[in-house]
Design an enzyme around this catalytic site. Sequence first.
Site, short mmCIF file in Angstrom:
data_model
loop_
_atom_site.label_atom_id
_atom_site.label_comp_id
_atom_site.label_asym_id
_atom_site.label_seq_id
_atom_site.Cartn_x
_atom_site.Cartn_y
_atom_site.Cartn_z
N GLY A 1 0.76 -1.24 0.00
CA GLY A 1 0.00 0.00 0.00
C GLY A 1 0.79 1.29 0.00
O GLY A 1 0.21 2.37 -0.08
N GLU B 1 4.09 -6.67 1.82
CA GLU B 1 3.67 -7.01 0.46
C GLU B 1 3.65 -5.78 -0.46
O GLU B 1 2.61 -5.44 -1.01
CB GLU B 1 2.26 -7.61 0.48
N PRO B 2 4.77 -5.13 -0.64
CA PRO B 2 4.75 -3.93 -1.47
C PRO B 2 4.63 -4.28 -2.95
O PRO B 2 5.28 -5.21 -3.43
CB PRO B 2 6.10 -3.28 -1.19
N GLY B 3 3.79 -3.58 -3.66
CA GLY B 3 3.69 -3.76 -5.10
C GLY B 3 4.17 -2.49 -5.77
O GLY B 3 5.32 -2.36 -6.18
N ARG B 4 3.26 -1.50 -5.79
CA ARG B 4 3.52 -0.23 -6.48
C ARG B 4 4.83 0.44 -6.06
O ARG B 4 5.52 1.01 -6.90
CB ARG B 4 2.35 0.71 -6.18
N ARG C 1 -5.49 2.65 -16.06
CA ARG C 1 -5.60 3.40 -14.80
C ARG C 1 -6.24 4.79 -14.97
O ARG C 1 -7.11 5.16 -14.18
CB ARG C 1 -4.23 3.53 -14.12
N TYR D 1 -9.62 4.90 -12.78
CA TYR D 1 -9.45 5.56 -11.48
C TYR D 1 -9.28 7.07 -11.63
O TYR D 1 -9.05 7.76 -10.63
CB TYR D 1 -8.21 5.04 -10.74
N CYS E 1 -12.57 2.99 -29.29
CA CYS E 1 -13.85 3.64 -29.56
C CYS E 1 -14.64 3.87 -28.27
O CYS E 1 -15.67 3.25 -28.03
CB CYS E 1 -14.67 2.79 -30.51
N TYR F 1 0.50 -2.02 -12.20
CA TYR F 1 -0.88 -2.08 -12.67
C TYR F 1 -1.01 -1.50 -14.07
O TYR F 1 -1.98 -0.82 -14.40
CB TYR F 1 -1.82 -1.37 -11.66
N1 LLP Z 1 -1.36 -6.98 -0.60
C1 LLP Z 1 -2.67 -7.09 -0.86
C2 LLP Z 1 -3.47 -8.01 -0.06
C3 LLP Z 1 -3.25 -6.32 -1.89
O1 LLP Z 1 -4.56 -6.44 -2.14
C4 LLP Z 1 -2.46 -5.43 -2.65
C5 LLP Z 1 -3.03 -4.65 -3.75
C6 LLP Z 1 -1.08 -5.35 -2.35
C7 LLP Z 1 -0.57 -6.13 -1.31
C8 LLP Z 1 -0.15 -4.46 -3.08
O2 LLP Z 1 -0.52 -3.13 -2.92
P1 LLP Z 1 0.45 -1.94 -3.40
O3 LLP Z 1 1.69 -2.02 -2.55
O4 LLP Z 1 0.75 -2.14 -4.83
O5 LLP Z 1 -0.34 -0.72 -3.13
N2 LLP Z 1 -5.14 -1.53 -9.73
C9 LLP Z 1 -5.05 -0.51 -8.69
C10 LLP Z 1 -4.40 -1.05 -7.42
C11 LLP Z 1 -5.09 -2.25 -6.83
C12 LLP Z 1 -4.39 -2.77 -5.61
C13 LLP Z 1 -4.90 -4.11 -5.21
N3 LLP Z 1 -4.25 -4.70 -4.07
C14 LLP Z 1 -4.28 0.66 -9.27
O6 LLP Z 1 -3.92 0.62 -10.44
O7 LLP Z 1 -4.07 1.65 -8.57
#
Ligand code: LLP
Length: 418
Positions: free
Chosen positions: A239, A273-276, A312, A316, A344, A373
Amino acid sequence: MHFFKFKNNELYAENVAVRKIVKKVGSPVYIYSLGTFLDHFLKIKRAFASIDCLICFSVKSNSNLTVLKTLTKAGSGLDIVSGGELFKALKAGADPKKIVFASVGKTEEEITAAVRAGILSFNVESEDELEAINRVARRLNRRQNISLRINPDVQPKTHHYITTGSKGNKFGIDMETAFRLYVEAFKYPYLKFNGVHLHIGSQITVSTPFVKAIRRASDFVNRLRRAGVPIEVLNIGGGLGIIYSNEQPQTAEQYAAAVLPVLKKLGVRIILEPGRFVSGNSGILATRVLYWKSSPTKTFAIVDAGMNDLIRPSIYGAYHEIVPVVAKKKAKIISGVDIVGPICESGDFLGKGRKLPRLIQGDLLAVMSAGAYGYVMASNYNSRPRVAEVVVRGSKFAVARKRETFADLVRGESILDV
Ligand code: LLP
């Protein structure tokens, strides 16, 4: 810090000119800087070095195999959400003992594959799911670690589609129900309830909601301990927000400084659990201007990437900086330009109301911060083949995933004689 920088008036991915990549691979194309992925991963790793901690990169944000390989080689674990992500994780050579599996709707097949692979833990979202995992583990004669995903009822300030930790959305289990389930863990002899999981949302730029949620989780863990349930692991989710335009997000060190005091007192192993945070600024989408169209009221740059490639902005209202790949120092600056794709739909845009130099056919634009994403949410809408993914490391680049062909568009399809 990211490694997409201007040198001699043109944009480079590490030491490779973006223009050069597009010339070779075509457009649109996602370009990833592996150096940036590593840099961001290591920033979190270092920030949490003083505690027993596993960082599980969130595969949903970017599941390119080369990216997964790069991160897992550097010691990252993976956070997965489907059988497909498990397949890709294993394909990339990830250690199953560093994989955690979330999702509110895991199928029995997905659970079986994950238990069989020997993953570290499941983040469980319902009582029914506990029964399903217990059943599978019994069948395979394994004892499986699980964490319940608790819902700490914290409302971070972010887009409402991506908040997940407040009451009334489908994620997590309310604390009272979760408490009961931990106490009744004996009902599930094939499960080891050794962890607690939470994730409150995405693109969160301040640490206050994290601290609030972690405090609640920590009180919960202590309450469980008092009830005789030994919790060893706290998974604090992902997050962490990043800079898309002028955000001033907390750094990894600031985040760690805010949450570590609570975590250290608790004496648990931490999973993140970092993604972004790792992938967002590690990628761009390069696109070519097809047409420039002006009416008395509006100006459009029509480009070859659309909402099917990067959704995105459309769903969003997300902001991505958009810059010319080669600076056009002498061109007139035009305000209020919408950068739109060929799809389109009026909702097909990458940016609105931007200031750009007057562009002409063939000019290249870079849509920044598209590493998270981006490709993973791409589709074939309008029968558009998915674009290529290129990885850059230093002065080298390579196609990590080929552009789809028209043949790919009909793969698996039959023309039935009806
Ligand atoms: N852990 C869990 C349980 C999650 O649901 C998520 C993201 C993450 C970790 C990773 O979150 P991050 O660190 O990336 O914020 N498609 C949307 C974002 C959806 C996120 C879903 N869950 C966007 O493009 O902003």
